[in-house]
Design a protein around this motif. Structure first.
Motif, PDB file in Angstrom:
ATOM      1  N   TYR A 242       0.831  -1.201   0.000  1.00 19.99           N
ATOM      2  CA  TYR A 242       0.000   0.000   0.000  1.00 19.99           C
ATOM      3  C   TYR A 242       0.869   1.256   0.000  1.00 19.99           C
ATOM      4  O   TYR A 242       1.779   1.397   0.820  1.00 19.99           O
ATOM      5  N   THR A 243       0.604   2.172  -0.937  1.00 18.65           N
ATOM      6  CA  THR A 243       1.431   3.368  -1.102  1.00 18.65           C
ATOM      7  C   THR A 243       0.821   4.615  -0.481  1.00 18.65           C
ATOM      8  O   THR A 243       1.441   5.667  -0.488  1.00 18.65           O
ATOM      9  N   GLY A 244      -0.400   4.527   0.027  1.00 18.03           N
ATOM     10  CA  GLY A 244      -1.018   5.674   0.681  1.00 18.03           C
ATOM     11  C   GLY A 244      -1.794   6.582  -0.224  1.00 18.03           C
ATOM     12  O   GLY A 244      -2.264   7.634   0.215  1.00 18.03           O
ATOM     13  N   ASP A 245      -1.944   6.231  -1.502  1.00 18.73           N
ATOM     14  CA  ASP A 245      -2.664   7.110  -2.416  1.00 18.73           C
ATOM     15  C   ASP A 245      -4.078   6.620  -2.693  1.00 18.73           C
ATOM     16  O   ASP A 245      -4.720   7.073  -3.641  1.00 18.73           O
ATOM     17  N   LEU A 246      -4.599   5.731  -1.857  1.00 15.46           N
ATOM     18  CA  LEU A 246      -5.927   5.181  -2.095  1.00 15.46           C
ATOM     19  C   LEU A 246      -6.978   5.896  -1.249  1.00 15.46           C
ATOM     20  O   LEU A 246      -6.695   6.324  -0.130  1.00 15.46           O
ATOM     21  N   ILE A 247      -8.155   6.015  -1.806  1.00 18.88           N
ATOM     22  CA  ILE A 247      -9.286   6.602  -1.100  1.00 18.88           C
ATOM     23  C   ILE A 247     -10.462   5.627  -1.188  1.00 18.88           C
ATOM     24  O   ILE A 247     -10.495   4.738  -2.044  1.00 18.88           O
ATOM     25  N   SER A 248     -11.392   5.805  -0.293  1.00 19.78           N
ATOM     26  CA  SER A 248     -12.593   4.980  -0.292  1.00 19.78           C
ATOM     27  C   SER A 248     -13.764   5.792  -0.834  1.00 19.78           C
ATOM     28  O   SER A 248     -13.888   6.986  -0.547  1.00 19.78           O
ATOM     29  N   LEU A 249     -14.586   5.140  -1.620  1.00 19.85           N
ATOM     30  CA  LEU A 249     -15.824   5.755  -2.089  1.00 19.85           C
ATOM     31  C   LEU A 249     -16.996   5.367  -1.198  1.00 19.85           C
ATOM     32  O   LEU A 249     -18.145   5.683  -1.514  1.00 19.85           O
ATOM     33  N   GLY A 250     -16.679   4.705  -0.075  1.00 20.19           N
ATOM     34  CA  GLY A 250     -17.703   4.341   0.884  1.00 20.19           C
ATOM     35  C   GLY A 250     -17.770   2.843   1.101  1.00 20.19           C
ATOM     36  O   GLY A 250     -17.188   2.044   0.363  1.00 20.19           O
ATOM     37  N   SER A 251     -18.453   2.468   2.169  1.00 19.67           N
ATOM     38  CA  SER A 251     -18.723   1.057   2.444  1.00 19.67           C
ATOM     39  C   SER A 251     -19.947   0.651   1.627  1.00 19.67           C
ATOM     40  O   SER A 251     -21.006   1.266   1.731  1.00 19.67           O
ATOM     41  N   MET A 252     -19.780  -0.400   0.838  1.00 25.40           N
ATOM     42  CA  MET A 252     -20.807  -0.763  -0.129  1.00 25.40           C
ATOM     43  C   MET A 252     -21.833  -1.759   0.416  1.00 25.40           C
ATOM     44  O   MET A 252     -23.021  -1.635   0.163  1.00 25.40           O
TER      45      MET A 252
END
Length: 467
Positions: free
Chosen positions: A127-137
């Motif tokens: 994991y590089t730290g550039d990920l975001i979440s669009l929410g819990s599906m």
């Protein structure tokens, strides 16, 4: 027709007079250019700065890491593909082994994967730290099926048995190992941990080749779960210690499975059970285009918002953060919905309008006010040139106050003629003609002053001028 009776010299004088009249009526293009240049330049810089920060048009395709063939993850990925295709965005689904494999692909810059479903709690060193979440599906319950004559109350009761924990790269395996470790069961001990998953694990359990299997949505479909519920001597594990698991593993939530959930006629399960369920997040890179973020969250509402056997309507998707921060664009969508343009226009046209609206900001803030101020600036430049001539006249007039030799007076008169000639040849808009004529009257006053210079250097004022 040319008047042949008019002497040539007279015709030349008339033509000269017409040119002078036209010059008075014409716009001073040099002053106009000098006036508009800074306004246009500042506006261009403002627009260029805006274009530097504005996002380009959204791409027309995305790569999504799905699950294994036939898994719940893969089925959901296909639904995202269908919904986004309505707006002209193509999703290419890449097969994967499950949540951990999805996360590894998303974290690998060379994989080309843009979005992926990942079970909460799953982490990776890549994991590089550039990920975001669009929410819990949606919640993804962990189902543990086992063969036993009597119900087992704790996972520690599986010690020494043969357990299928899922294949490498699946969220099922990641979670199974974590829960078994908390119960004192680890790889290398007397408990046999197998890589079987999905249909293969189901067949092995039914054939009595193994004693228990861990299943979840990234490795098995709902059909597999239904078949196991109907199988003889196969039980679904009840997490009676659900409160303790929920406190120890913050990414887990208790999920009550009412009696008869899978089959009302046969009442399966026969009694209410407690399952442990991590939620599944839709992850993307932090540079995901805002328009695509809106499309994906909108699709998530359509897919997951209606409720299931395991989730109430409207409970998902949810902007609650888990392992990854909620993207700013996704958070905005959850709070206020789609932008106005995207509500009423086709996706491609709304994207164009949104970007054009941003460019209009410097035009409204800089260019239009600047153009409204341009006439005043243009007038100031014309007046400044006229006032400059007044400064020269004042210099000549001060010189005329002193005794002058004929040669000095002739030099000053010649300079005065140059000033007047420059004024006559100066392109002047008609609105400033009165100031030009007043200036010429003052030039005549100074000329008479110089002509009368013989001693005192003081002349009588021109008729109509103040004494």
């Amino acid at each position: 027709m040319t008047d042949t009776a008019t002497p040539p010299q007279t015709r030349k004088d008339i033509a000269k007079w017409r040119r002078q009249l036209l010059r008075v009526q014409q716009t001073s293009w040099r002053d106009l250019f000098a006036t508009l240049l800074p306004i246009v330049a500042i506006s261009a810089l403002a627009i260029a700065a805006t274009l530097h920060f504005i996002r380009p048009a959204p791409p027309g395709h995305l790569v999504m890491a799905g699950g294994a063939e036939g898994s719940n993850f893969r089925l959901i990925a296909e639904r995202y593909k269908t919904i986004l295709a309505r707006n002209g965005v193509e999703i290419r689904i890449v097969a994967s082994r499950g949540s951990l494999d999805n996360l590894n692909k998303l974290s690998d810059p060379d994989s080309g994967v843009d979005i992926a479903m990942v079970q909460s709690g799953v982490t990776t060193e890549a994991y590089t730290g550039d990920l975001i979440s669009l929410g819990s599906m949606f919640p993804q319950p962990l189902t543990v099926f086992y063969r036993s004559a009597k119900p087992l109350a704790r996972l520690s009761d599986f010690e020494g048995k043969r357990i299928a924990i899922g294949g490498e790269g699946t969220g099922t395996r990641f979670l199974a190992l974590a829960l078994l470790k908390a119960n004192g069961i680890e790889p290398g001990g007397k408990t046999t941990l197998l890589d079987l998953e999905g249909e293969n694990a189901r067949q092995a359990l039914l054939a009595k080749q193994i004693d228990a299997i861990f299943l979840s949505g990234d490795s098995a479909g709902i059909g597999t779960l239904r078949e196991l519920m109907h199988a003889d001597q196969i039980r679904l594990f009840d997490f009676v210690q659900g409160d303790a698991y929920e406190r120890r593993f913050r990414y887990l939530s208790k999920l009550q499975l009412p009696a008869g959930t899978f089959d009302l006629g046969e009442n399966l399960p026969a009694q209410s059970l407690t399952l442990m369920a991590p939620s599944v997040e839709l992850l993307a890179h932090s540079d995901l285009h805002p328009a695509l973020s809106d499309l994906l969250v909108e699709a998530a509402h359509e897919i997951h918002g209606k409720g299931t056997l395991l989730a109430d309507p409207g409970a998902f998707p949810s902007p609650l953060p888990h392992d990854y921060p909620i993207g700013a664009d996704a958070a905005r969508y959850y709070k206020s919905g789609k932008g106005v343009a995207y509500r009423y226009l086709p996706f491609w046209l709304a994207s164009l309008v949104s970007r054009a609206a941003v460019i209009l900001v410097p035009i409204l803030v800089v260019l239009i006010p600047g153009l409204r101020y341009a006439p005043n600036l243009y007038g100031w430049r014309i007046n400044r040139r006229i006032y400059k001539r007044y400064g020269e006249l004042m210099t000549l007039e001060r010189a005329a106050l002193q005794p002058l030799t004929p040669e000095q007076r002739a030099t000053l008169l010649a300079r005065l003629d140059e000033i007047e000639k420059g004024i006559i040849s100066f392109k002047t808009p008609g609105a400033f003609a009165d100031q030009i004529y007043v200036l010429r009257r003052h030039i005549r006053f100074v000329r008479e002053n110089l002509a009368q210079n013989g001693g005192s250097g003081v002349a009588q004022p021109v008729a109509g001028e103040p004494a």
